[in-house]
Design an enzyme around this catalytic site. Structure first.
Site, mmCIF file in Angstrom:
data_model
loop_
_atom_site.group_PDB
_atom_site.id
_atom_site.type_symbol
_atom_site.label_atom_id
_atom_site.label_comp_id
_atom_site.label_asym_id
_atom_site.label_seq_id
_atom_site.Cartn_x
_atom_site.Cartn_y
_atom_site.Cartn_z
ATOM 1 N N THR A 314 -51.522 45.066 -100.254
ATOM 2 C CA THR A 314 -51.406 45.763 -98.966
ATOM 3 C C THR A 314 -52.091 47.117 -99.006
ATOM 4 O O THR A 314 -52.799 47.504 -98.081
ATOM 5 C CB THR A 314 -49.918 45.987 -98.641
ATOM 6 N N ASP A 486 -53.598 42.024 -93.483
ATOM 7 C CA ASP A 486 -53.932 42.733 -94.728
ATOM 8 C C ASP A 486 -54.526 41.815 -95.794
ATOM 9 O O ASP A 486 -55.445 42.193 -96.509
ATOM 10 C CB ASP A 486 -52.738 43.534 -95.284
ATOM 11 N N HIS A 487 -54.005 40.604 -95.895
ATOM 12 C CA HIS A 487 -54.487 39.678 -96.934
ATOM 13 C C HIS A 487 -53.939 38.294 -96.679
ATOM 14 O O HIS A 487 -53.226 38.074 -95.701
ATOM 15 C CB HIS A 487 -54.095 40.160 -98.338
HETATM 16 C C1 GP9 Z 1 -44.681 47.115 -99.302
HETATM 17 C C2 GP9 Z 1 -45.569 46.260 -98.503
HETATM 18 C C3 GP9 Z 1 -45.868 44.954 -99.171
HETATM 19 O O1 GP9 Z 1 -44.555 48.394 -98.839
HETATM 20 O O2 GP9 Z 1 -46.676 46.958 -98.137
HETATM 21 O O3 GP9 Z 1 -46.834 45.066 -100.120
HETATM 22 P P1 GP9 Z 1 -47.572 43.832 -100.813
HETATM 23 O O4 GP9 Z 1 -46.582 43.186 -101.711
HETATM 24 O O5 GP9 Z 1 -48.028 42.874 -99.763
HETATM 25 O O6 GP9 Z 1 -48.695 44.456 -101.497
HETATM 26 MN MN MN Z 2 -49.157 42.853 -97.901
#
Ligand code: GP9
Ligand code: MN
Length: 631
Positions: A314, A486-487
């Site tokens: 993220t 995000d991914h």
């Molecule tokens: C945690 C959220 C999730 O704050 O951003 O993160 P990820 O596990 O998807 O990297």
């Molecule tokens: Mn994420």
């Protein structure tokens, strides 16, 4: 007076050897520091009841280990002054623990070297220190009178000529104590969940104790700042300058220039929103993301938009979008280079007088956001501590309430940039909230895909409510709104489930093409939606957004998607995707982007290499903090 002297003489004869009093002194000191360390963990709620749970016992064992290691150093290095040095060590450690406690109460984190480096952060807590201090914190000073008393007592009894040990004896004791201390730490390390450490420094403090965390943090800081070469050579500087000069879009009159000038900017990064759900229907015809599908019809929609994250998940996506640089190859750029100079969206908009906010309903320390957000230009960071937990989904606050409360927080009388990071649709999606969730996924009920569909349906519904709220508040037409994922949602080891859902057979080419996220841009004045099929990635958003806002971006690695016909995306693993082909770095094969037919790689070598240059330049910029050193 005589009586007193006789009293001391009496004790002196009885208490032999002098080292037994020193042992008492040591015991008091280590015991007190251990109690203080424990108090820190409890008062900050890093660790909780029961006090002697397995987790707490390991944490204490590791804290004890750290104290033993410090003790071994003192023993080895000091002889005559040993006891006074110990007292000084005690005072320093106590003050550090007190500072950690106060800092933690405000920022939910122990002090790190990067934080000290960015003195602004510490400065701003200055005023509230008194209000953060609690009477019970007096515990940090409680042993001082006893230790000083014992020192004076020993001096009175034995004067200066007491228990000096030969260097060999000291060396032997130091080695034994060091090994003991090291073993305590090692045992703890082997028994706690260290896999969480890369995500949040608070896990390090929780499992290993805050003293260990300081060692860990100092080691990391030294490694990044002194052991790696951060010196930007004249050639590298020139190379960066040439690179950006070549990249420059020379068009005098770029399309869409300034259509959102002076408008608010709202960017929503949606957790695990993968491309394949868009416009997809379940067997009975219901859409998975009806609100996004509708919004796409009123926006510029990028249909071949790839995520480009590395090990920072993220946080890497946030970084790509906000800085137009690549995340680093190893580890997380948020942890490794939080104090660099970045030409980020936030910093650029602040120069134009914008208020800048980041919103994310998780712990501020997660991904080191509390530290790096200062560098990438967020003046306000609203975290789980400040939201009212009135809706619980997955990791915590549900997206619906998250968007609602975030919007309330913004001062709408001034232009603002709000960056929102959703959370409810986080892997593994199988949360209690979705057990009862009213969106029947038919044959996928109870499966991994079924839960993902539910959670992304919820995330979409939350976005729908958010858009309505923006409209009601007159912000929808007045803002530049960007939404992207995000991914990926489906990790490689669940590939079969996704392929099955899509009715496809797994192969490397199709899998690579599935690694896209939706991206839409709703700019003021946009009338009908338009789909752009140019190959793009998260790194392109900054220059695209900034062109719409009428701001130049001399150091963006990405391209302005409204002003180029050359589509490509370089991935962090150095795979390259263009409008014509995909080069996969793991197999070193090139495939036609439309047919999947394998192509003759040698024909594309030059272009691939030249596009990969972006990664190289980005790495130098970050590792050498080059943007702080450009003229
Ligand atoms: C945690 C959220 C999730 O704050 O951003 O993160 P990820 O596990 O998807 O990297
Ligand atoms: Mn994420």
């Amino acid at each position: 007076m005589n009586m007193l002297n006789n009293f001391f003489k009496g004790i002196k004869n009885k208490v032999k050897p002098v080292s037994s009093v020193e042992l008492l002194y040591w015991g008091m000191l280590i015991g007190a520091l251990l109690i203080k360390s424990f108090y820190f963990q409890i008062t900050t709620k890093l660790n909780g009841r029961p006090f002697f749970s397995v987790m707490n016992r390991y944490m204490l064992l590791s804290s004890f280990g750290v104290l033993l290691i410090i003790a071994s150093i003192v023993i080895l290095a000091f002889n005559k002054k040993r006891r006074i040095v110990l007292l000084i060590v005690d005072i320093i450690m106590s003050l550090l623990l007190l500072a950690d406690t106060i800092y933690y109460r405000y920022y939910n984190a122990a002090i790190s070297v990067s934080v000290l480096y960015q003195m602004g952060l510490v400065g701003s807590v200055g005023d509230s220190i008194t209000s953060l201090f609690k009477v019970k914190d007096i515990i940090f000073f409680i042993d001082f009178p006893f230790l000083i008393g014992t020192l004076l007592f020993m001096r009175k009894l034995w004067g200066k000529t007491v228990a000096h040990f030969h260097i060999y004896k000291r060396l032997a004791i130091a080695v034994i104590i060091f090994i003991l201390g090291f073993s305590c730490i090692k045992i703890t390390y082997n028994n706690v969940d260290t896999s969480t450490f890369p995500y949040d420094d608070n896990y390090v403090s929780r499992y290993m104790g805050v003293s260990y965390f300081h060692g860990y943090d100092i080691k990391r800081f030294i490694k990044e700042n002194f052991l790696t070469d951060r010196n930007l050579t004249a050639e590298e500087k020139q190379q960066i300058e040439n690179f950006f000069n070549e990249k420059k879009n020379d068009s005098d009159n770029p399309k869409y220039r300034g259509v959102a000038k002076g408008k608010n900017l709202i960017i929503v990064q949606v957790e695990a929103l993968q491309h394949f759900v868009i416009n997809r229907k379940l067997e009975d015809g219901r859409e998975i993301t009806p609100n996004l599908n509708k919004l796409i019809n009123e926006s510029a929609y990028f249909d071949n938009f790839y995520y480009q994250i590395g090990g920072g998940n993220t946080s890497d996506a946030e970084f790509l979008v906000n800085t137009s640089l690549f995340p680093i190859k190893e580890g997380s750029v948020y942890f490794r280079f939080p104090s660099n100079t970045y030409h980020s969206i936030g910093n650029m908009l602040k120069e134009q007088g914008y208020d800048t906010y980041a919103f994310h309903a998780n712990n501020p320390t997660f991904w080191n956001r509390n530290v790096i957000y200062k560098s990438i230009g967020f003046d306000e960071f609203m975290t789980n501590k400040r939201y009212v937990l009135d809706e619980y989904v997955g990791w915590g606050l549900g997206d619906k309430s998250f968007y609602r409360q975030s919007l309330e927080r913004i001062d709408k009388s001034k232009p603002f940039y709000g960056f929102m990071i959703s959370l409810s649709s986080h892997f593994p999606y199988k949360y209690q909230y979705f057990e009862e969730y009213d969106f029947d996924t038919g044959k996928y009920e109870g499966t991994f895909m079924g839960y993902y569909i539910k959670s992304i349906h919820y995330a979409d519904e939350a976005l729908g409510e958010f858009i309505e709220n923006l409209k009601q508040q007159g912000l929808y037409d007045n803002s530049l709104l960007v939404i992207y994922g995000d991914h990926m949602a489906v990790p490689r080891d669940k590939a079969d489930e996704l392929m099955n859902f899509l009715g496809m057979e797994f192969n490397e080419f199709d899998w690579a093409k599935l690694q896209k996220v939706p991206c839409l841009i709703h700019y003021p004045g946009v009338e009908n939606g338009k789909v752009f099929d140019i190959t793009a990635g998260q790194i392109d958003l900054l220059p695209t957004i900034m062109n719409l806002m009428g701001i130049d971006t001399p150091y963006a690695l990405g391209k302005d998607l409204f002003n180029t016909d050359y589509g490509y995306a370089v991935l962090r693993n150095s795979s390259v995707i263009t409008d014509k082909y995909i080069y996969l770095s793991n197999t070193r094969k090139v495939y036609d982007i439309n047919t999947g037919k394998e192509l003759d790689q040698s024909l594309y070598d030059d272009e691939i290499e030249s596009l990969q240059q972006d990664l190289f330049i980005s790495d130098i910029i970050i590792q050498k903090n080059a943007l702080a050193k450009m003229d």
